[in-house]
Design a protein around this motif. Structure first.
Motif, mmCIF file in Angstrom:
data_model
loop_
_atom_site.group_PDB
_atom_site.id
_atom_site.type_symbol
_atom_site.label_atom_id
_atom_site.label_comp_id
_atom_site.label_asym_id
_atom_site.label_seq_id
_atom_site.Cartn_x
_atom_site.Cartn_y
_atom_site.Cartn_z
ATOM 1 N N GLY A 17 41.580 22.566 35.235
ATOM 2 C CA GLY A 17 41.752 24.070 35.062
ATOM 3 C C GLY A 17 40.563 24.937 35.062
ATOM 4 N N ASP A 18 40.722 26.106 34.909
ATOM 5 C CA ASP A 18 39.676 27.149 34.865
ATOM 6 C C ASP A 18 39.419 27.447 33.595
ATOM 7 O OD1 ASP A 18 40.144 27.080 37.586
ATOM 8 O OD2 ASP A 18 41.141 29.160 37.865
ATOM 9 N N TYR A 19 38.024 27.524 33.197
ATOM 10 C CA TYR A 19 37.602 27.978 31.929
ATOM 11 C C TYR A 19 36.530 29.325 32.086
ATOM 12 C CZ TYR A 19 39.139 23.469 30.487
ATOM 13 O OH TYR A 19 39.784 22.457 30.237
ATOM 14 N N CYS A 20 36.656 29.941 31.226
ATOM 15 C CA CYS A 20 35.636 31.388 30.996
ATOM 16 C C CYS A 20 34.418 31.061 29.931
ATOM 17 C CB CYS A 20 36.561 32.463 30.524
ATOM 18 S SG CYS A 20 37.665 33.124 31.727
ATOM 19 N N VAL A 21 33.117 31.230 30.556
ATOM 20 C CA VAL A 21 32.371 30.999 29.674
ATOM 21 C C VAL A 21 31.252 32.227 29.883
ATOM 22 C CG1 VAL A 21 30.103 29.819 29.583
ATOM 23 C CG2 VAL A 21 32.140 28.553 30.320
ATOM 24 N N ARG A 22 30.800 32.669 28.883
ATOM 25 C CA ARG A 22 29.943 33.804 29.018
ATOM 26 C C ARG A 22 28.634 33.965 29.574
ATOM 27 N NH1 ARG A 22 31.816 37.112 24.813
ATOM 28 N NH2 ARG A 22 32.809 36.237 23.114
ATOM 29 N N GLN A 23 28.289 34.976 30.500
ATOM 30 C CA GLN A 23 27.155 34.928 31.571
ATOM 31 C C GLN A 23 25.738 34.586 30.568
ATOM 32 O OE1 GLN A 23 26.799 37.571 34.592
ATOM 33 N NE2 GLN A 23 28.950 37.425 35.051
ATOM 34 N N THR A 24 25.809 34.653 29.520
ATOM 35 C CA THR A 24 24.689 34.399 28.645
ATOM 36 C C THR A 24 24.188 33.121 28.161
ATOM 37 O OG1 THR A 24 25.637 35.048 26.534
ATOM 38 C CG2 THR A 24 24.742 36.838 27.569
ATOM 39 N N VAL A 25 25.272 32.253 28.598
ATOM 40 C CA VAL A 25 25.126 30.804 28.408
ATOM 41 C C VAL A 25 24.091 30.204 29.111
ATOM 42 C CG1 VAL A 25 26.269 28.556 28.063
ATOM 43 C CG2 VAL A 25 27.453 30.781 26.878
ATOM 44 N N GLU A 26 23.168 29.407 28.760
ATOM 45 C CA GLU A 26 21.976 29.169 29.907
ATOM 46 C C GLU A 26 22.429 27.789 30.846
ATOM 47 O OE1 GLU A 26 18.048 28.103 28.165
ATOM 48 O OE2 GLU A 26 18.480 29.847 26.561
ATOM 49 N N TRP A 27 23.276 27.088 30.143
ATOM 50 C CA TRP A 27 23.519 25.921 31.078
ATOM 51 C C TRP A 27 24.496 26.409 32.203
ATOM 52 C CZ3 TRP A 27 28.603 24.906 31.978
ATOM 53 C CH2 TRP A 27 29.613 25.359 31.174
ATOM 54 N N ALA A 28 25.548 27.323 32.086
ATOM 55 C CA ALA A 28 26.341 28.023 33.047
ATOM 56 C C ALA A 28 25.517 28.864 34.069
ATOM 57 C CB ALA A 28 27.211 29.051 32.197
ATOM 58 N N GLN A 29 24.352 29.673 33.600
ATOM 59 C CA GLN A 29 23.450 30.266 34.413
ATOM 60 C C GLN A 29 22.827 29.353 35.305
ATOM 61 O OE1 GLN A 29 20.573 32.394 31.905
ATOM 62 N NE2 GLN A 29 22.148 33.873 31.432
ATOM 63 N N ARG A 30 22.287 28.233 34.805
ATOM 64 C CA ARG A 30 21.561 27.067 35.717
ATOM 65 C C ARG A 30 22.476 26.627 36.958
ATOM 66 N NH1 ARG A 30 19.170 25.513 30.643
ATOM 67 N NH2 ARG A 30 20.781 23.926 30.679
ATOM 68 N N GLU A 31 24.019 26.437 36.403
ATOM 69 C CA GLU A 31 24.797 25.795 37.272
ATOM 70 C C GLU A 31 25.342 26.865 38.173
ATOM 71 O OE1 GLU A 31 26.417 22.934 37.802
ATOM 72 O OE2 GLU A 31 24.774 22.233 36.349
ATOM 73 N N PHE A 32 25.425 27.953 37.850
ATOM 74 C CA PHE A 32 25.542 29.167 39.072
ATOM 75 C C PHE A 32 24.542 29.288 39.941
ATOM 76 C CE2 PHE A 32 25.680 33.571 40.327
ATOM 77 C CZ PHE A 32 26.927 33.791 40.856
ATOM 78 N N ILE A 33 23.416 29.211 39.699
ATOM 79 C CA ILE A 33 22.035 29.203 40.462
ATOM 80 C C ILE A 33 22.136 28.136 41.374
ATOM 81 C CG2 ILE A 33 19.480 29.316 40.737
ATOM 82 C CD1 ILE A 33 19.710 31.079 37.811
ATOM 83 N N LYS A 34 22.384 26.805 40.883
ATOM 84 C CA LYS A 34 22.418 25.795 41.721
ATOM 85 C C LYS A 34 23.577 25.777 42.851
ATOM 86 C CE LYS A 34 20.722 22.330 38.403
ATOM 87 N NZ LYS A 34 21.180 21.066 37.328
ATOM 88 N N GLN A 35 24.567 26.290 42.368
ATOM 89 C CA GLN A 35 25.766 26.512 43.299
ATOM 90 C C GLN A 35 25.285 27.267 44.441
ATOM 91 O OE1 GLN A 35 29.898 26.756 42.084
ATOM 92 N NE2 GLN A 35 29.795 28.658 43.290
ATOM 93 N N ARG A 36 24.762 28.671 43.954
ATOM 94 C CA ARG A 36 24.406 29.551 45.067
ATOM 95 C C ARG A 36 23.337 29.194 45.990
ATOM 96 N NH1 ARG A 36 22.959 35.041 42.179
ATOM 97 N NH2 ARG A 36 21.505 34.787 43.963
ATOM 98 N N SER A 37 22.286 28.366 45.510
ATOM 99 C CA SER A 37 21.235 27.580 46.421
ATOM 100 C C SER A 37 21.892 26.860 47.442
ATOM 101 C CB SER A 37 20.177 27.307 45.606
ATOM 102 O OG SER A 37 20.773 25.954 44.720
ATOM 103 N N ARG A 38 23.079 25.852 46.816
ATOM 104 C CA ARG A 38 23.520 25.151 47.998
ATOM 105 C C ARG A 38 24.402 25.840 49.129
ATOM 106 N NH1 ARG A 38 27.006 21.971 43.596
ATOM 107 N NH2 ARG A 38 25.369 22.227 42.085
#
Length: 90
Positions: A68-89
């Protein structure tokens, strides 16, 4: 008898307006988060990650997983890293 005819006529008009209105417009749906998942989601479970709409009161990431879908605050570091990795792919 008149009341029944008027009611049926109004229902037909409302149905016609609803059908025409729904097909003529595209409705953009946006997601906001109000409850946040506090734990780390394993990288292998993250299918996709996206930001919530700028109109939301709290900035967050929406993370899609097989469960399912989960909400995570944008201030969480691991989520920021995953977002950047996805964008670079992309």
């Amino acid at each position: 008898m008149k009341t029944l005819s008027i009611t049926a006529g109004l229902l037909l008009v409302l149905l016609a307006v609803h059908c025409c209105d729904a097909s003529g417009k595209s409705v953009t749906r946006f997601v906001c988060c109000f409850k946040f998942f506090e734990k780390r989601i394993p990288k292998t479970h993250v299918l996709s990650i996206s930001k919530t709409d700028s109109r939301c009161s709290t900035e967050a990431f929406v993370i899609k997983t097989p469960r399912g879908d989960y909400c995570v605050r944008q201030t969480v570091e691991w989520a920021q890293r995953e977002f950047i990795k996805q964008r670079s792919r992309s």
